[in-house]
Structures are given as C-alpha cells and as structure tokens.
Design an enzyme around this catalytic site. Structure first.
Site, mmCIF file in Angstrom:
data_model
loop_
_atom_site.group_PDB
_atom_site.id
_atom_site.type_symbol
_atom_site.label_atom_id
_atom_site.label_comp_id
_atom_site.label_asym_id
_atom_site.label_seq_id
_atom_site.Cartn_x
_atom_site.Cartn_y
_atom_site.Cartn_z
ATOM 1 N N GLU A 169 -16.199 37.565 -47.088
ATOM 2 C CA GLU A 169 -14.948 37.445 -47.855
ATOM 3 C C GLU A 169 -15.289 37.114 -49.295
ATOM 4 N N LYS A 170 -14.687 37.871 -50.211
ATOM 5 C CA LYS A 170 -15.045 37.655 -51.628
ATOM 6 C C LYS A 170 -14.424 36.395 -52.212
ATOM 7 N N LEU A 191 -10.442 31.918 -46.604
ATOM 8 C CA LEU A 191 -10.286 33.025 -45.656
ATOM 9 C C LEU A 191 -8.792 33.333 -45.468
ATOM 10 N N THR A 228 -4.708 38.589 -47.923
ATOM 11 C CA THR A 228 -3.407 38.642 -48.587
ATOM 12 C C THR A 228 -2.385 37.840 -47.807
ATOM 13 N N GLY A 243 10.587 42.980 -52.804
ATOM 14 C CA GLY A 243 11.667 42.798 -53.769
ATOM 15 C C GLY A 243 12.820 42.001 -53.184
ATOM 16 N N GLU A 291 12.776 40.022 -50.354
ATOM 17 C CA GLU A 291 12.424 38.661 -49.923
ATOM 18 C C GLU A 291 12.289 37.733 -51.136
ATOM 19 N N ASP A 317 -4.488 47.328 -43.811
ATOM 20 C CA ASP A 317 -3.840 47.956 -44.969
ATOM 21 C C ASP A 317 -4.706 49.040 -45.615
ATOM 22 N N ALA A 366 0.828 42.625 -41.283
ATOM 23 C CA ALA A 366 -0.223 41.759 -40.756
ATOM 24 C C ALA A 366 -0.440 41.991 -39.262
ATOM 25 N N HIS A 401 23.819 31.895 -22.684
ATOM 26 C CA HIS A 401 25.036 31.799 -23.497
ATOM 27 C C HIS A 401 25.187 30.377 -24.002
HETATM 28 P P1 FAD Z 1 -5.760 41.692 -46.391
HETATM 29 O O1 FAD Z 1 -4.934 40.629 -45.829
HETATM 30 O O2 FAD Z 1 -5.392 42.265 -47.697
HETATM 31 O O3 FAD Z 1 -7.235 41.082 -46.470
HETATM 32 C C1 FAD Z 1 -8.305 41.771 -47.021
HETATM 33 C C2 FAD Z 1 -9.354 40.781 -47.468
HETATM 34 O O4 FAD Z 1 -10.541 41.489 -47.816
HETATM 35 C C3 FAD Z 1 -8.967 39.979 -48.715
HETATM 36 O O5 FAD Z 1 -9.149 38.610 -48.486
HETATM 37 C C4 FAD Z 1 -9.928 40.487 -49.780
HETATM 38 O O6 FAD Z 1 -10.301 39.476 -50.700
HETATM 39 C C5 FAD Z 1 -11.127 40.883 -48.945
HETATM 40 N N1 FAD Z 1 -11.998 41.869 -49.584
HETATM 41 C C6 FAD Z 1 -11.620 43.037 -50.161
HETATM 42 N N2 FAD Z 1 -12.714 43.720 -50.576
HETATM 43 C C7 FAD Z 1 -13.787 42.951 -50.262
HETATM 44 C C8 FAD Z 1 -15.171 43.107 -50.418
HETATM 45 N N3 FAD Z 1 -15.690 44.207 -50.978
HETATM 46 N N4 FAD Z 1 -15.979 42.117 -49.979
HETATM 47 C C9 FAD Z 1 -15.473 41.006 -49.397
HETATM 48 N N5 FAD Z 1 -14.169 40.818 -49.215
HETATM 49 C C10 FAD Z 1 -13.329 41.776 -49.633
HETATM 50 N N6 FAD Z 1 3.108 41.442 -43.444
HETATM 51 C C11 FAD Z 1 3.747 41.050 -42.323
HETATM 52 O O7 FAD Z 1 3.446 41.565 -41.239
HETATM 53 N N7 FAD Z 1 4.713 40.076 -42.355
HETATM 54 C C12 FAD Z 1 5.078 39.486 -43.509
HETATM 55 O O8 FAD Z 1 5.952 38.617 -43.512
HETATM 56 C C13 FAD Z 1 4.439 39.890 -44.704
HETATM 57 N N8 FAD Z 1 4.789 39.324 -45.877
HETATM 58 C C14 FAD Z 1 4.124 39.705 -47.012
HETATM 59 C C15 FAD Z 1 4.512 39.137 -48.217
HETATM 60 C C16 FAD Z 1 3.882 39.501 -49.396
HETATM 61 C C17 FAD Z 1 4.311 38.865 -50.692
HETATM 62 C C18 FAD Z 1 2.826 40.455 -49.357
HETATM 63 C C19 FAD Z 1 2.100 40.836 -50.614
HETATM 64 C C20 FAD Z 1 2.437 41.034 -48.168
HETATM 65 C C21 FAD Z 1 3.089 40.678 -46.979
HETATM 66 N N9 FAD Z 1 2.775 41.262 -45.759
HETATM 67 C C22 FAD Z 1 3.430 40.881 -44.632
HETATM 68 C C23 FAD Z 1 1.722 42.289 -45.649
HETATM 69 C C24 FAD Z 1 0.412 41.654 -45.136
HETATM 70 O O9 FAD Z 1 0.025 40.618 -45.993
HETATM 71 C C25 FAD Z 1 -0.682 42.706 -45.037
HETATM 72 O O10 FAD Z 1 -0.225 43.799 -44.277
HETATM 73 C C26 FAD Z 1 -1.921 42.126 -44.382
HETATM 74 O O11 FAD Z 1 -2.420 41.027 -45.098
HETATM 75 C C27 FAD Z 1 -3.020 43.188 -44.249
HETATM 76 O O12 FAD Z 1 -4.124 42.616 -43.637
HETATM 77 P P2 FAD Z 1 -5.598 43.177 -43.861
HETATM 78 O O13 FAD Z 1 -6.486 42.345 -43.002
HETATM 79 O O14 FAD Z 1 -5.623 44.636 -43.694
HETATM 80 O O15 FAD Z 1 -5.934 42.926 -45.401
HETATM 81 P P1 NAD Z 2 7.897 48.804 -50.201
HETATM 82 O O1 NAD Z 2 7.265 50.110 -49.953
HETATM 83 O O2 NAD Z 2 8.497 48.054 -49.073
HETATM 84 O O3 NAD Z 2 9.064 48.964 -51.272
HETATM 85 C C1 NAD Z 2 8.851 49.538 -52.527
HETATM 86 C C2 NAD Z 2 10.194 49.994 -53.051
HETATM 87 O O4 NAD Z 2 10.029 50.371 -54.398
HETATM 88 C C3 NAD Z 2 10.743 51.215 -52.307
HETATM 89 O O5 NAD Z 2 12.059 50.950 -51.912
HETATM 90 C C4 NAD Z 2 10.646 52.323 -53.339
HETATM 91 O O6 NAD Z 2 11.662 53.294 -53.187
HETATM 92 C C5 NAD Z 2 10.797 51.535 -54.636
HETATM 93 N N1 NAD Z 2 10.256 52.216 -55.816
HETATM 94 C C6 NAD Z 2 9.130 52.943 -55.920
HETATM 95 N N2 NAD Z 2 8.998 53.424 -57.181
HETATM 96 C C7 NAD Z 2 10.057 52.971 -57.887
HETATM 97 C C8 NAD Z 2 10.497 53.131 -59.237
HETATM 98 N N3 NAD Z 2 9.820 53.859 -60.118
HETATM 99 N N4 NAD Z 2 11.652 52.516 -59.627
HETATM 100 C C9 NAD Z 2 12.355 51.776 -58.740
HETATM 101 N N5 NAD Z 2 11.991 51.610 -57.454
HETATM 102 C C10 NAD Z 2 10.859 52.188 -57.020
HETATM 103 O O7 NAD Z 2 6.781 47.954 -50.956
HETATM 104 P P2 NAD Z 2 6.740 46.401 -51.331
HETATM 105 O O8 NAD Z 2 8.072 45.786 -51.199
HETATM 106 O O9 NAD Z 2 6.021 46.322 -52.624
HETATM 107 O O10 NAD Z 2 5.810 45.823 -50.205
HETATM 108 C C11 NAD Z 2 4.447 46.292 -50.057
HETATM 109 C C12 NAD Z 2 4.001 46.216 -48.635
HETATM 110 O O11 NAD Z 2 3.905 44.872 -48.214
HETATM 111 C C13 NAD Z 2 4.961 46.921 -47.727
HETATM 112 O O12 NAD Z 2 4.274 47.983 -47.106
HETATM 113 C C14 NAD Z 2 5.366 45.922 -46.711
HETATM 114 O O13 NAD Z 2 5.221 46.413 -45.418
HETATM 115 C C15 NAD Z 2 4.433 44.735 -46.917
HETATM 116 N N6 NAD Z 2 5.262 43.518 -46.818
HETATM 117 C C16 NAD Z 2 5.794 43.212 -45.614
HETATM 118 C C17 NAD Z 2 6.636 42.127 -45.491
HETATM 119 C C18 NAD Z 2 7.234 41.810 -44.161
HETATM 120 O O14 NAD Z 2 6.755 42.331 -43.164
HETATM 121 N N7 NAD Z 2 8.267 40.971 -44.087
HETATM 122 C C19 NAD Z 2 6.945 41.345 -46.588
HETATM 123 C C20 NAD Z 2 6.402 41.704 -47.809
HETATM 124 C C21 NAD Z 2 5.554 42.794 -47.915
#
Ligand code: FAD
Ligand code: NAD
Length: 466
Positions: free
Chosen positions: A32-33, A37, A40, A185, A187, A312, A320, A444
């Site tokens: 992990e960089k 741990l 995202t 956007g 949330e 991702d 996640a 219920h």
């Molecule tokens: P990541 O969680 O992105 O982890 C990748 C890791 O790899 C990072 O720690 C990174 O530093 C590390 N890494 C990258 N390159 C290298 C390298 N070369 N060497 C060493 N380490 C490296 N999903 C949900 O299901 N429910 C939610 O409620 C939800 N809420 C979210 C809210 C926000 C604001 C955001 C941004 C995302 C949310 N997501 C949610 C999406 C979720 O966070 C991701 O889908 C999930 O973290 C993906 O997991 P991953 O293991 O693929 O990658």
């Molecule tokens: P998203 O794909 O959910 O939404 C992006 C939105 O931006 C879309 O509705 C799209 O039409 C709009 N858009 C794109 N270009 C635009 C433009 N030029 N002008 C205006 N609107 C534009 O992406 P996100 O909200 O950034 O989330 C990223 C990822 O993170 C998603 O894939 C999501 O699954 C994950 N995430 C999940 C959760 C959760 O599970 N509760 C919470 C946060 C993030």
C-alpha cells in the site's frame, strides 16, 4: 522474498483478497502506497462519508423534526470541527482494524508504491527513498480509482474540490455548487444542505442518478427538493472559474442558453477513473481496455496468466462490496476452488435520507431486453411504522416476470432502504417469485412490510393495506 500471492493496493478489494488467500493457506504480501490501509473506501470514501451523513442527519432531525415529536430544545448548533474530528477518529479506528486483521492473518504489509519489474517481481518504492523487490507466483492488482474531472476544470482542491476535500473542509460552505447528480453529489450535497448550506446540483443527464430506475430518480429528486436542494438537470457544465472566494460555474441548458451558478465552493462529482499510474503495467505486459481499466476475463485474470485484477480498476460497478466479492473470488480461484459472483445481484445504495437501494434490473433494462414484466409498487406512507417515525417518503417497487412471477428487480426509496434491500437480494439469489415474498410473514410494524405488500401487488394486484 517469495510469496504465493502479492496484492497491490489495500482497499476493500485488496485487503479482503489478502485475508481470504491467507485463510486458504497461501503466503501473502500486500503493498500500500499510503501509510494507512483500507484504500478509498476507508480513508476518503464509504466510511468518512457515512460518518458525516449520520452526524448531519442528527443535526437535521434535531433542527427540523424533534419539535414534531414533542421534544423542545433550544436551536441546536454545529461544532463543525468536532464533527470532522469525529469522522477522522472513525477512519483511524477502522484503518487500525484492517492493520490488526493483516497481522492476525499473517499477511506481510509493505508500505510504498508497488510497480511491476516483470510478471513475477514487484518493486516497492518507499517514502524514505529506499526500495525492495519481492517475488510472487501470482499477483493481484487492486489499485482502485481516483476522482475524474472535466477537461476544462482545474481542481484547486481548496474551492474547486473533489469528494476527498469535501470530507475535510474547514467551514460549511454558504453555497455549494455540485457538478454531477450521481451518488457522491447527492450524498455530500445532502451533508452540507443539512448543515445549512445552499446546495445546487448541476446534472448533465435529464434526471439525477441516471442509471437507476426512472421512478426512483424522480422520487429522490422530489424528496431532496423538499429538503431544499436545488437541481438543474439537463445542464452541461462548460466552465468553472474561481475569483477569490467565489466560484462561477457556467452551464448550457436544453435550449442552449447559458446559465450561471455562483457559489463559494464547487464539488466536482462526475465519476471516478481506474488508477494504474506508476504501476509499471508495461513491464509485465498487462493490457488495459478502451476505458483504461485493466482488462480481465471471467476469472478476473489479465492477459498475463499469473496476474489478476479486482475492484474499481476493472470493469463494473465501482462499489466496495463488489471489490470485496472479487477479492474473495480470486483468492478462492487461486486456491483451486470454483467460486462465482452474480453481478446482477450486487446491490446499489445511495445514503441520502430517505435512502435509496436497488438490486436486479430496472424497468428500462427490462424493456430494452424485451422481457414481459409486471410491477408491484407500495408507498411507505401507508405503513404504520412510517407514520410512527415520521419517515413517510418513498416506496418499494418490485418488478417480476409476467409469466413465471420470478422477481427481476427491486427498487426502494425509504427509511433504512440500505438494509431492507438485502431481503430482496436473498430472495433473488434463491430465484424467489413475488408470491414467495408476499407469503413470508413480516414483523409488524416494520418498514419491511412495504416489501411484502409490493410483492403481493406484483403477484395478484391486491395489496392488503392500500
Ligand atoms: P480502493 O479502495 O481505491 O483502494 C486502492 C488502494 O490501492 C489505495 O489505497 C491506493 O493507495 C492503493 N494503490 C494504488 N496504486 C498503488 C500502487 N502502485 N502501489 C501501492 N498501492 C497502490 N462504495 C460503496 O460500496 N459504498 C459506499 O457507501 C461508498 N461510498 C463512497 C463514498 C465516496 C466519497 C467515494 C469516493 C467512494 C465511495 N464508494 C462507496 C466507492 C468505494 O470506495 C470503492 O468502490 C472502493 O474503495 C473500491 O475498492 P478497491 O479495493 O478496488 O480500491
Ligand atoms: P456517478 O457516476 O455516480 O455520477 C456522476 C454524475 O455526473 C452522473 O449523473 C453524470 O451524468 C454526471 N455528469 C457527468 N458529466 C457531467 C457534466 N459535464 N456536467 C454535469 N454532470 C455530469 O459518479 P460519482 O458520484 O462521482 O461517484 C463515483 C463512484 O463512486 C460511483 O461509481 C459510485 O458507485 C461510487 N460511490 C458509491 C457510493 C455508494 O455506494 N453509496 C457513494 C459514493 C460513491
């Protein structure tokens, strides 16, 4: 040092893969960089956003709803620094918990940037400038994603920000302009609306959450509008400029008119992109697809047979729990098992209030596929449980095959939808019919009674309480 499996990236995909592989007798290393741990999800995603959603929900309830329940308090105030510190504490405890799990499962943790030397060797470049190289029979790429932006936007990370900065602001914005009416956007827009900011969501598509069932998007927009969030759908953003503390967002509407939105912060939430920078994929010969995702087959194997990729950084929903499932599947596959993921049954949740949750097909998807379906819809308002709590908005909508009655999709807007959806996922995993669900005795008064009623409506068109 030689390992059976090296995992690059410690997000929910990577750390879960490491645990499962270790449980199955493999010698595992994780790289992990960052110094913590969890990726995202734990550091700047799921966990911190839900902490702020919960805190802001309490404040909103205290401000707007306590009085309805006969609870009289002087107007509540916000200690925003404490709220942000609480969130940071929750992240710290959770990342610490993942470190504990690595130790418990004998997974060697390496801090530093991992990059391929060749198909079996990974170099770890540490922050102090030193480096080490380890060897792995198999390597799992789990490097996740980063926020994406629009070509004409300069993210200054102070006023023109991504979700990462929005989770650690020093003040509550006066007017937050959100670009993108997707999950992030809505949330984070909800968080700041509840805390008193003016929030405007500018969305390119003609509805918010454009990939969800159209009824859900409509209901959610109606409810969030009632809470005070302003929406400009069918608006394509064309420029974002900062002047001192002011941010000016320009967009073009359906009639090609230019509309301006002035705020003090602009959250850019237009999606995320797979992250492979610095990974040296070319040294191992690993291919990307047209969307810059690591290309994988049905076993999540890349074009190089000992290298796999999950979460991702590969195709599919950026969630996640999807990353976790893929981590388990690759670990089990490498241990000689025959695991399987049903990608149709990965639930999607939006943690607004009311929450939104869905599993299976939307109505539009069924129409496109030419499936003959029927709809059962039941309003939350008709439930005793909803009246007791005051959470009256939303519905459960069940889509079932017209001939076989098999449940094909379930879409919920309502209190605790995030937890309710799992009843639907379990039913669909066992290929239940709408009648099956309708005949199950539900407690219920609970919100889950809306699922029973929607199922009965889909099955025989005769809800009991409507
Ligand atoms: P990541 O969680 O992105 O982890 C990748 C890791 O790899 C990072 O720690 C990174 O530093 C590390 N890494 C990258 N390159 C290298 C390298 N070369 N060497 C060493 N380490 C490296 N999903 C949900 O299901 N429910 C939610 O409620 C939800 N809420 C979210 C809210 C926000 C604001 C955001 C941004 C995302 C949310 N997501 C949610 C999406 C979720 O966070 C991701 O889908 C999930 O973290 C993906 O997991 P991953 O293991 O693929 O990658
Ligand atoms: P998203 O794909 O959910 O939404 C992006 C939105 O931006 C879309 O509705 C799209 O039409 C709009 N858009 C794109 N270009 C635009 C433009 N030029 N002008 C205006 N609107 C534009 O992406 P996100 O909200 O950034 O989330 C990223 C990822 O993170 C998603 O894939 C999501 O699954 C994950 N995430 C999940 C959760 C959760 O599970 N509760 C919470 C946060 C993030």
């Amino acid at each position: 040092m030689k390992y059976d499996i090296i995992v690059i990236g410690s997000g929910p995909g990577g750390y879960i893969a490491a645990i499962r592989a270790s449980q199955l007798g493999k010698k595992v290393a994780i790289i992990e960089k960052y110094s913590t741990l969890g990726g995202t999800c734990t550091n700047v995603g799921c966990i911190p956003s839900k902490a702020l959603l919960d805190s802001s929900h309490h404040f909103y309830d205290a401000s707007k709803h306590f009085d309805d329940h006969g609870i009289v308090i002087s107007p509540p105030k916000i200690n925003f620094k404490k709220m942000i510190d609480r969130k940071a504490g929750i992240v710290e405890t959770t990342t610490g918990g993942i470190k504990y799990l690595m130790d418990k499962n004998n997974v060697d943790v390496f801090e530093g940037l991992g990059s391929f030397v060749d198909a079996t060797h990974v170099k770890i470049a540490k922050n102090d400038g030193s480096s080490a190289t380890i060897e792995g029979t198999n390597i799992i790429i789990a490097t996740g994603s980063k926020p994406t932006t629009l070509p004409f936007i300069t993210l200054d990370k102070e006023r023109i920000i991504t979700s990462t900065e929005a989770l650690k602001l020093n003040e509550i914005p006066e007017h937050l302009v959100v670009i993108g009416g997707g999950v992030i956007g809505l949330e984070l827009g909800s968080v700041y609306k509840r805390l008193g900011a003016e929030v405007t969501v500018v969305e390119y598509a003609d509805k918010i959450t454009p990939t969800m069932d159209a009824d859900v998007s409509k209901e959610l927009q109606k409810v969030l509008k009632k809470q005070g969030i302003k929406f400009a759908v069918s608006h394509g953003v064309t420029s974002v400029e900062r002047n001192g503390n002011e941010v000016l967002v320009k967009a073009t509407d359906k009639k090609d008119r230019e509309i301006e939105f002035k705020g003090d912060y602009c959250l850019v939430a237009v999606g995320r992109k797979p992250y492979t920078e610095g990974l040296g994929l070319e040294n191992a010969g690993v291919q990307l697809n047209k969307r810059n995702q690591v290309e994988v087959n049905d076993h999540l194997q890349t074009n190089i047979s000992n290298i796999y990729a999950i979460g991702d950084v590969v195709q599919g929903a950026m969630l996640a729990h999807k990353a976790e499932e893929e981590g388990v599947v690759v670990a089990e596959y490498l241990a000689g098992q025959k695991p399987h993921i049903d990608y149709n049954l990965i639930p999607g949740v939006v943690y607004t209030w009311p929450e939104v949750a869905a599993v299976g097909k939307t109505e539009d998807e069924l129409k496109t596929a030419g499936v003959d379906y029927k709809v059962g819809k039941f309003s939350m308002r008709a439930l005793g449980r909803s009246r007791a709590s005051g959470d009256l908005d939303g519905f459960v909508k069940i889509l079932a095959d017209k001939t076989t009655d098999e449940i094909l999709g379930v879409h919920i807007v309502g209190a605790r939808a995030a937890d309710l959806i799992m009843e639907a996922a379990v039913a669909m995993e066992f290929r239940a019919s709408a009648e099956d669900l309708a005949r199950i005795c539900h407690g219920h008064p609970t919100y889950s009674e809306a699922i029973k009623e929607a199922a009965k409506t889909a099955w025989d068109g005769k809800p009991l309480n409507a």
